[in-house]
Write a protein that holds these residues in place. Structure first.
Motif, PDB file in Angstrom:
ATOM      1  N   GLU A  73      21.258   4.871   2.752  1.00  0.00           N
ATOM      2  CA  GLU A  73      21.026   3.486   3.132  1.00  0.00           C
ATOM      3  C   GLU A  73      20.511   3.475   4.561  1.00  0.00           C
ATOM      4  O   GLU A  73      21.279   3.324   5.518  1.00  0.00           O
ATOM      5  N   ARG A 115      17.592  -4.919   3.078  1.00  0.00           N
ATOM      6  CA  ARG A 115      16.422  -4.257   2.501  1.00  0.00           C
ATOM      7  C   ARG A 115      15.154  -4.519   3.301  1.00  0.00           C
ATOM      8  O   ARG A 115      14.249  -3.698   3.339  1.00  0.00           O
ATOM      9  N   SER A 129      21.057  -6.928  -0.480  1.00  0.00           N
ATOM     10  CA  SER A 129      21.283  -6.648  -1.887  1.00  0.00           C
ATOM     11  C   SER A 129      22.616  -5.949  -2.060  1.00  0.00           C
ATOM     12  O   SER A 129      23.152  -5.327  -1.139  1.00  0.00           O
ATOM     13  N   GLU A 163      13.240  -8.340  -1.770  1.00  0.00           N
ATOM     14  CA  GLU A 163      13.163  -6.951  -1.319  1.00  0.00           C
ATOM     15  C   GLU A 163      12.557  -6.882   0.077  1.00  0.00           C
ATOM     16  O   GLU A 163      13.252  -6.778   1.061  1.00  0.00           O
ATOM     17  N   ARG A 164      11.243  -6.929   0.203  1.00  0.00           N
ATOM     18  CA  ARG A 164      10.561  -6.848   1.488  1.00  0.00           C
ATOM     19  C   ARG A 164      10.136  -8.245   1.935  1.00  0.00           C
ATOM     20  O   ARG A 164       9.990  -9.149   1.116  1.00  0.00           O
TER      21      ARG A 164
END
Length: 416
Positions: A73, A115, A129, A163-164
Motif C-alpha cells: 500500500e 488511491r 477504498s 480510483e484516480r
C-alpha cells in the motif's frame, strides 16, 4: 369592598405579577449584557477534528490500521504552490509539509487506503477504498488544506468506487474502474462546489473504461483499465479520441505542456507521445515492475521494483531521449513519485525526500537525495542500503536548496 372592586383586583394582580417578572428578567439581562441563559451548563457534542467520517457514514469499512508494509500500500503524493501532501498508507492519515521545509502536520485520518489525491484551491480531494465482504468499496472525500474533518463529495454511496483523480477550478475528474454498476466508462466529472451526482464525459456508453487521469486546460487524458490504449476527451464532455493504441499494460500516466508520458508494466517500457497522439517514442526499456511516473523541466522519472526483494529504484532519463540512469536506489515501499517541475518527491519512512534535475548521478549509481524539513536519526530503508544521519554527526553538510534537512547518498548493497 364592593364586588366590582374585588373583581378588578383579581384581574390586576396577575398582570402586575407578569410585569414584575418581566422587569426582573430585563434587569438580569441588562447586568449580563447578553441574552438570558438557562441556569445549567449545556455543552453540545462536537465531532473530533481530523477524522475521515466515511466509515461512520457507511460509505466504506474503516477496519484497523494497516499492518501491511508500504510495498503493498504505497504512499500517495500531491502538491500545490507551497506544500507537499502525503497520504501515508501505514499511518492511515494525510499529512502536509511545506515545500520550503518545516514541520509535517496531520490533516486528517483516513478510514481506507488512499488511491488518488489532488489539490484544489482550498481543499485536498482524495479517493479511499476498502474491502468489505470480498468486495471493494470506496468514495471521494475532501478535507480543507488547513486540516479538519474529511467529508464525502460524491453523492450516491456505493454506486462508484473512485480510483484516480484530477481537479481544476470548476470540476473534479475521477475514474471508477472497479464499480459493479457498469457506468464507469470513460471519465466521470463532478462539480467542485459541493456534493453532487457524477456525469460521464463520454457520450458513447461503450467508451473504454479509464484508469489513470490527468488534465490540462482543454482535455482530460487517461489510460484504459485494460492498459491497451491512451485516450483524451474534452473536459466539457464529448467523444473519446484514441491517441495511442497497441499498448500491453499502460497504467501510470503524467503530462507536461506538450506530451504525455506513461509506463507499461508488462513490457517494462517508458514512453511518451504528443497530446495530439501519433507514434509513441520509447524512452526506456527492460524496466522491472515499473510504476509511478513524473516529469520535470529536463527529465522523466519512474519507479522500478526488483522482483523478490521489493527494493525500488527511482530511474530518470532525458525527456528528449537518452540513457536512463538510477537516480535513487535501495528504497523500500516506494511506488509513487511526483514532480513540481523542479523537484521530484517521494515518501518513505514517515518523511518526504526529493532530488532535482541538477543533482548529479554518481558513476556507481545514485544522486544526492534531500530530506524535506529536518534530519532523521538512524533512518534505514533496508539494513543500510540507504541511510540518513544528522548533519552534526557526519559533517556531510546541509542540503535542500531552500528545502532544509539532511543529505543522503544512496548506494547499492555491493557498493558498501
Amino acid at each position: 369592598m364592593s364586588n366590582s372592586n374585588r373583581s378588578g383586583w383579581a384581574v390586576g394582580l396577575p398582570i402586575l405579577a407578569v410585569l414584575a417578572f418581566g422587569v426582573r428578567l430585563l434587569s438580569v439581562c441588562g447586568r449580563s449584557s447578553s441574552s438570558y441563559s438557562p441556569p445549567y451548563n449545556y455543552n453540545p457534542p462536537t465531532l473530533p477534528p481530523n477524522i475521515d467520517y466515511s466509515a461512520l457514514l457507511g460509505l466504506i469499512d474503516a477496519g484497523p490500521p494497516s499492518s501491511k508494509s508500504t510495498v503493498d500500500e504505497p504512499d500517495v503524493l500531491a502538491f500545490d504552490a507551497t506544500n507537499v501532501y502525503v497520504a501515508d498508507a501505514k499511518e492511515r492519515a494525510i499529512f502536509v509539509q511545506p515545500r520550503s521545509g518545516g514541520t509535517r502536520t496531520q490533516l486528517t485520518r483516513t478510514a481506507g487506503v488512499v488511491r488518488g489525491m489532488a489539490i484544489g484551491a482550498t481543499d485536498v480531494y482524495f479517493t479511499t477504498s476498502s474491502m468489505l465482504g470480498g468486495k471493494r468499496q470506496g468514495t471521494l472525500m475532501k478535507v480543507p488544506t488547513r486540516g479538519g474533518i474529511a467529508l464525502p463529495v460524491l453523492a450516491g454511496a456505493g454506486l462508484y468506487v473512485p480510483e484516480r483523480i484530477a481537479v481544476d477550478a470548476r470540476s473534479i475528474f475521477f475514474t471508477s474502474p472497479d464499480d459493479s454498476s457498469a457506468r464507469s466508462a470513460s471519465v466521470l466529472r463532478i462539480p467542485i462546489a459541493g456534493a453532487g451526482s457524477a456525469t460521464i464525459l463520454d457520450v458513447d456508453p461503450n467508451a473504454p473504461v479509464a484508469w489513470s487521469v490527468v488534465t490540462d486546460d482543454a482535455n482530460v487524458y487517461f489510460t484504459t483499465v485494460d492498459g491497451t490504449e491512451i485516450g483524451s476527451i474534452p473536459k466539457g464532455g464529448g467523444e473519446t479520441k484514441k491517441l495511442v493504441a497497441d499498448q500491453l499494460l499502460a497504467h501510470e500516466l503524467t503530462a507536461d505542456a506538450d506530451s504525455l508520458y506513461w509506463t507499461d508494466g508488462l513490457t517494462g517500457k517508458v514512453s511518451k507521445a504528443t497530446k495530439r497522439g501519433g507514434a509513441p517514442v520509447v524512452l526506456a526499456t527492460g524496466e522491472t515492475d515499473v510504476g509511478g511516473i513524473a516529469v520535470d523541466a529536463m527529465f522523466v522519472y519512474w519507479v522500478s521494483t526488483t522482483a523478490g526483494t521489493k527494493l525500488s529504484t527511482i530511474m530518470r532519463a532525458p525527456k528528449s531521449g537518452g540513457v536512463a540512469k538510477a537516480a535513487v536506489v535501495g528504497l523500500r515501499g516506494v511506488r509513487n513519485v511526483v514532480s513540481d517541475g523542479t523537484r521530484t518527491y517521494w515518501s518513505q519512512s514517515g518523511a518526504v525526500w526529493w532530488i532535482s534535475a541538477t543533482d548529479p548521478i554518481a558513476s556507481a549509481g545514485g544522486a544526492t537525495a534531500h530530506v524535506l524539513g529536518g534530519s532523521l536519526v538512524g533512518l534505514s530503508t533496508d539494513g543500510g542500503v540507504a541511510r540518513a544521519y544528522p548533519t552534526a554527526t557526519t559533517g556531510v553538510g546541509t542540503g535542500g536548496g531552500g528545502g532544509g534537512g539532511s543529505v543522503i547518498r544512496t548506494f547499492r548493497s555491493k557498493d558498501k
